[in-house]
Write a protein that holds these residues in place. Structure first.
Motif, PDB file in Angstrom:
ATOM      1  N   ALA A   1      11.277  22.791   3.448  1.00  0.00           N
ATOM      2  CA  ALA A   1      10.691  21.738   2.614  1.00  0.00           C
ATOM      3  C   ALA A   1       9.186  21.671   2.820  1.00  0.00           C
ATOM      4  CB  ALA A   1      11.325  20.390   2.941  1.00  0.00           C
ATOM      5  N   ASP A   2       8.500  21.303   1.754  1.00  0.00           N
ATOM      6  CA  ASP A   2       7.077  21.003   1.815  1.00  0.00           C
ATOM      7  C   ASP A   2       6.918  19.498   1.807  1.00  0.00           C
ATOM      8  OD1 ASP A   2       4.369  20.716   1.588  1.00  0.00           O
ATOM      9  OD2 ASP A   2       4.198  21.621  -0.408  1.00  0.00           O
ATOM     10  N   TRP A   3       6.588  18.957   2.994  1.00  0.00           N
ATOM     11  CA  TRP A   3       6.268  17.535   3.111  1.00  0.00           C
ATOM     12  C   TRP A   3       4.783  17.347   3.445  1.00  0.00           C
ATOM     13  CZ3 TRP A   3      10.894  18.374   6.518  1.00  0.00           C
ATOM     14  CH2 TRP A   3      12.088  18.101   5.839  1.00  0.00           C
ATOM     15  N   GLY A   4       4.009  18.416   3.293  1.00  0.00           N
ATOM     16  CA  GLY A   4       2.659  18.430   3.842  1.00  0.00           C
ATOM     17  C   GLY A   4       1.579  17.871   2.944  1.00  0.00           C
ATOM     18  N   GLN A   5       1.898  17.464   1.721  1.00  0.00           N
ATOM     19  CA  GLN A   5       0.869  16.944   0.823  1.00  0.00           C
ATOM     20  C   GLN A   5       1.206  15.508   0.437  1.00  0.00           C
ATOM     21  OE1 GLN A   5      -0.143  19.795  -2.432  1.00  0.00           O
ATOM     22  NE2 GLN A   5       1.486  21.089  -1.529  1.00  0.00           N
ATOM     23  N   SER A   6       0.293  14.610   0.649  1.00  0.00           N
ATOM     24  CA  SER A   6       0.513  13.218   0.281  1.00  0.00           C
ATOM     25  C   SER A   6      -0.773  12.602  -0.244  1.00  0.00           C
ATOM     26  CB  SER A   6       1.032  12.416   1.480  1.00  0.00           C
ATOM     27  OG  SER A   6       0.073  12.380   2.514  1.00  0.00           O
ATOM     28  N   PHE A   7      -0.607  11.569  -1.061  1.00  0.00           N
ATOM     29  CA  PHE A   7      -1.741  10.891  -1.685  1.00  0.00           C
ATOM     30  C   PHE A   7      -1.514   9.387  -1.615  1.00  0.00           C
ATOM     31  CE2 PHE A   7      -1.568  15.037  -3.628  1.00  0.00           C
ATOM     32  CZ  PHE A   7      -2.901  15.425  -3.743  1.00  0.00           C
ATOM     33  N   PRO A   8      -2.544   8.629  -1.303  1.00  0.00           N
ATOM     34  CA  PRO A   8      -2.412   7.168  -1.396  1.00  0.00           C
ATOM     35  C   PRO A   8      -2.404   6.746  -2.859  1.00  0.00           C
ATOM     36  CG  PRO A   8      -4.666   7.763  -0.828  1.00  0.00           C
ATOM     37  CD  PRO A   8      -3.884   9.049  -0.839  1.00  0.00           C
ATOM     38  N   LEU A   9      -1.577   5.782  -3.173  1.00  0.00           N
ATOM     39  CA  LEU A   9      -1.516   5.255  -4.537  1.00  0.00           C
ATOM     40  C   LEU A   9      -2.287   3.939  -4.613  1.00  0.00           C
ATOM     41  CD1 LEU A   9       2.197   6.033  -5.480  1.00  0.00           C
ATOM     42  CD2 LEU A   9       0.157   7.427  -5.832  1.00  0.00           C
TER      43      LEU A   9
ATOM     44  N   TYR B   1       0.859  -1.182   0.000  1.00  0.00           N
ATOM     45  CA  TYR B   1       0.000   0.000   0.000  1.00  0.00           C
ATOM     46  C   TYR B   1       0.899   1.238   0.000  1.00  0.00           C
ATOM     47  CZ  TYR B   1      -4.020  -3.006   0.792  1.00  0.00           C
ATOM     48  OH  TYR B   1      -4.995  -3.961   0.654  1.00  0.00           O
ATOM     49  N   ARG B   2       1.151   1.741  -1.206  1.00  0.00           N
ATOM     50  CA  ARG B   2       2.102   2.829  -1.392  1.00  0.00           C
ATOM     51  C   ARG B   2       1.424   4.189  -1.199  1.00  0.00           C
ATOM     52  NH1 ARG B   2       3.789   1.948  -7.361  1.00  0.00           N
ATOM     53  NH2 ARG B   2       1.493   1.812  -7.454  1.00  0.00           N
ATOM     54  N   ASN B   3       2.254   5.166  -0.869  1.00  0.00           N
ATOM     55  CA  ASN B   3       1.798   6.555  -0.909  1.00  0.00           C
ATOM     56  C   ASN B   3       2.897   7.405  -1.509  1.00  0.00           C
ATOM     57  OD1 ASN B   3       3.475   8.033   1.195  1.00  0.00           O
ATOM     58  ND2 ASN B   3       2.609   6.392   2.486  1.00  0.00           N
ATOM     59  N   VAL B   4       2.513   8.568  -1.990  1.00  0.00           N
ATOM     60  CA  VAL B   4       3.484   9.506  -2.533  1.00  0.00           C
ATOM     61  C   VAL B   4       3.279  10.847  -1.851  1.00  0.00           C
ATOM     62  CG1 VAL B   4       1.986  10.183  -4.481  1.00  0.00           C
ATOM     63  CG2 VAL B   4       4.461  10.507  -4.633  1.00  0.00           C
ATOM     64  N   GLY B   5       4.376  11.449  -1.420  1.00  0.00           N
ATOM     65  CA  GLY B   5       4.314  12.746  -0.762  1.00  0.00           C
ATOM     66  C   GLY B   5       5.118  13.780  -1.522  1.00  0.00           C
TER      67      GLY B   5
END
Length: 797
Positions: free
Chosen positions: A462-470, A417-421
């Motif tokens: 850095a902007d690490w605040g946005q992530s989406f499940p893939l 279960y991957r995510n991308v940030g």
């Protein structure tokens, strides 16, 4: 000053007092032991121009000097009577000159002319005489002492060795050439090297350029040498890890008109071209230049993973007069790579459960793009024959637009279960240095003085605040039957409509520091015994994620080195460093800085008239105020930790036999937790080291006969009892399997053309590193490439 450091001060004074007592005793015994004088002179070229960097030695002794930019030299404490000077420089004829020294007087010699020797120069360039051995540190380390006399373990990787191993950047096999250095897992943008139990700080031309996630790993096309300085070296980098640092020395103009063009191809669709131009822009040789260009397209053994780069590195040097020069240097590095983190693979059952070409990358994810700029301005002024002033300014800026991959969890049937940030980042650093090197004599004692000021500011956001499940109810990546193309509805849509500064929020890490330092190297008994006394006062302001600290700390340095003969020396060293730490504990209390103490002793020896050398060192590093997990809340840390790392290191490098060059090293490292809030952890190993590490690279080249220029090389890298750097000893699988990798090369070269074929991982071993990651309830790992090749061709003109 914190309480830990205060407790250490009595120990510092005891060590200092003991060494001073030894020195005073030696001084008393030797002050009238021998009547001495000094020798001064000037070395010129055949066209009557001053010649710098000429070695002037008194035959049969360790006494000597190196000429400055004005061609001048001074040799002190020379015994009265008739002496023979041996004068030499690469590419020039060796000269022996007899001189009569008068007690308590300075003997001035007539100007000495050193003629070029084309045969000797060709021997160095073509045959590679001593290509793996260095005798002196670079000017950026600020030391004027030969490496064999420095009371510290310093190892140098020369450009020839980098070329022979076809190392393209700091992410590759640089670590194999120095004892105890290991490369940890990477994000493919910056290099993380560990040594003596912790991360090694990256320096560039003598400046500490480390940021949390940078700088961009240097490409070797612009690199002249890499120097690994082991231990804190508090006089240079008090606000850094006590393990030491590596110093990347970039190429500078030499004043000799020459050039080299190179091309390389390799496995995984690797293509690379380089151009190195060196020469002068004015007839009087006052304006010199160096230009290095590189372009590269490189794939990976994992699908959809790549890193395409190019580098532009121009340098100009202007000699205002024979005493003063200014050097301006600019480097631009560009990198376009697959989503950061695509090298990681996750599995629920065990480490390396999938084939080594497995990947969590997706073919239709946007790449990450990095622009890295750096500039240096260097002023060198020879005040007199004995004193030199150096000033240096540097500016670094780094911009990254991209994303990173990770896994929320992994299942036993292969589902990941991957995510991308989002990972957009910017870094800006400014540095200033001014220091002076000099030499004075008081009676029979020579003082080599170093003193200076360091200034610097670093800021990373850095902007690490946005992530989406893939993944969703219709699509989950499965490593056993992978679909590498994301459905359109799962492609991330990052919002970059506002500035990075606004998006970063509290994700800003900054540091500013000021350091004053002074070092006196007292040289007794015709330089046979050397006592080093040094100290640095550093004030550092550190801010991370909204928490701030300010510290002012004094770090002492005491070392002693003695020459058993002109080829053998022994040394002992005590040094300190401190590392600011930002953040707060569960009660909101700020953390004290880490303090590090290094005890080290060693033996250095040149063999076969200096053709190869060996270094054996033992050390113990104690780190206080180490952060450990809060046992009442794992989301916080507490500061009651201490670790201790000790070990033995052996390095051998140089021309072992005619035409046979060798680099071999071994390190035993033992790092343990000595204090922790969880008493059950005391005595357990720290993460990120291997107990036994040994490497070798053996190279032989025919110098005569029909096959003259043909060379063969073999090497290995071997690590045993490994501990992953992102795990602790209580995890499910704290240790990693032993690794052994064999590499080889065959090459041919003459004075113009060179061709080389390198084959890495000859036995096609499945090599990897990783750990159990509790947050994802899964194992993660990175694999190294299977058997692969690189074929390079170069032409010198």
């Amino acid at each position: 000053m914190n309480t830990t450091l205060t407790k250490l001060i009595p120990l510092n004074f005891r060590i200092l007092t003991a060494l001073l007592t030894i020195a005073a005793s030696l001084y008393t015994q030797l002050v009238f032991a021998q009547t001495t004088g000094s020798i001064t002179g000037k070395i010129l070229t055949s066209d009557a121009r001053p010649l710098a960097e000429v070695s002037v030695r008194v035959a049969g002794t360790r006494l000597g000097a190196i000429t400055n930019d004005a061609g001048e030299f001074v040799v002190n404490n020379v015994p009265a009577g008739q002496q023979t000077l041996v004068i030499s420089r690469v590419g020039h004829q060796r000269v022996r000159q007899v001189v009569t020294v008068i007690a308590n007087e300075a003997t001035t010699m007539a100007d000495i002319v050193l003629s070029e020797n084309a045969e000797q120069l060709q021997e160095v360039v073509v045959e590679g005489k001593n290509p793996y051995k260095a005798d002196v540190p670079s000017l950026s380390l600020r030391l004027k002492t030969p490496l064999i006399e420095v009371p510290q373990n310093i190892q140098v990787i020369n450009r020839q060795l980098l070329a022979d191993q076809q190392i393209f950047d700091m992410l590759e096999g640089v670590s194999r050439n120095v004892s105890g250095v290991t490369r940890q897992e990477h994000w493919d943008n910056y290099a993380r090297l560990n040594m003596r139990g912790s991360r090694v700080a990256p320096f560039r031309n003598g400046m500490n350029v480390q940021s949390t996630w940078g700088p961009l790993a240097e490409d070797m096309s612009m690199v002249e040498r890499i120097e690994f300085v082991k231990g804190p070296a508090g006089f240079m980098m008090a606000n850094g890890e006590p393990a030491g640092f590596y110093n990347v020395v970039t190429k500078k103009p030499t004043g000799v008109t020459r050039g080299e063009a190179g091309f390389a191809v390799g496995s995984f669709d690797t293509y690379r071209a380089t151009l190195d131009l060196d020469g002068k822009l004015s007839k009087d040789n006052r304006l010199q230049y160096r230009l290095n260009l590189m372009g590269q397209s490189k794939g990976s053994h994992r699908d959809f993973e790549s890193n395409d780069r190019y580098t532009i590195a121009p340098v100009l040097k202007y000699k205002i007069n024979e005493q003063t020069s200014i050097t301006a240097e600019y480097t631009y590095q560009y990198s376009k790579m697959s989503a950061i983190g695509s090298a990681y693979v996750f599995g629920a059952n065990r480490l390396a459960e999938f084939p080594r070409n497995a990947t969590i990358a997706s073919a239709n994810l946007d790449p990450t793009v990095i622009h890295d700029h750096s500039a240096f301005l260097i002023l060198e002024h020879q005040i007199s024959s004995n004193w030199k002033l150096t000033g240096q300014l540097a500016y670094f800026t780094f911009n990254q637009v991209g994303s990173s991959l990770w896994a929320d969890s992994a299942k036993a049937d292969g589902r990941i279960y991957r995510n991308v940030g989002i990972w957009d980042a910017a870094n800006e650093s400014k540095f200033g240095q001014i220091f002076v090197n000099g030499e004075v004599t008081t009676g029979p004692v020579v003082h080599r003085i170093l003193g200076g000021l360091d200034l610097g500011t670093k800021k990373y956001m850095a902007d690490w605040g946005q992530s989406f499940p893939l993944y969703d109810s219709n699509f989950v990546f499965n490593a056993n039957s992978p679909n590498y193309y994301l459905p359109a509805n799962l492609l991330p849509r990052f919002d970059r409509s506002v500035s990075l500064r606004y998006r970063a929020g509290v994700n800003i890490l900054s540091q500013s520091f000021t350091g004053l330092y002074v070092q006196d190297e007292l040289r007794f008994w015709q330089d046979r015994i050397r006592l080093t006394l040094a100290g640095r006062l550093t004030s550092a302001k550190d801010s991370q994620y909204g928490a701030n600290t300010t510290e002012t700390v004094f770090t002492p340095r005491v070392g002693i080195s003695g020459s058993l003969n002109k080829h053998t020396s022994i040394y002992a060293l005590y040094d300190q460093a401190f590392l600011p730490q930002s953040g707060v504990d569960r009660q909101g209390r700020a953390f004290d800085p880490i303090t590090g103490n290094n005890l080290e002793a060693g033996l250095k020896k040149d063999w076969a008239d200096g053709r190869w050398n060996s270094t054996v060192s033992v050390y113990q590093i104690t780190k206080n105020n180490v952060l450990t997990t809060d046992p009442t809340n794992p989301n916080y840390s507490v500061q009651l930790g201490q670790t201790q790392t000790s070990g033995v290191e052996v390095d051998v490098r140089g021309e072992l036999l005619p035409a046979l060059n060798l680099v071999i090293n071994y390190a035993y490292t033992d790092g343990k937790i000595t204090k922790d809030t969880r008493s059950e952890n005391v005595g357990l190993p720290i993460p990120g080291f291997s107990k036994h590490v040994t490497n070798a690279w053996l190279s032989y080249r025919l110098r005569t006969g029909a096959l003259q220029g043909l060379g063969v090389s073999l090497g290995y890298q071997w690590q045993l009892d490994r501990y992953g750097w992102f795990s602790d000893a209580t995890s499910k699988e704290p240790t990693l399997p032993n690794t052994f990798r064999a590499d080889g090369a065959i090459s041919w070269q003459n004075n113009r053309v060179s061709v080389a074929l390198n084959v890495n991982n000859l036995f096609d071993a499945y090599l990897y590193s990783g750990a159990y990651y509790a947050w994802s309830n899964a194992y993660y790992w990175q694999s190294e490439a299977p058997r692969n090749f690189r074929l390079s061709m170069a032409y010198k003109f």
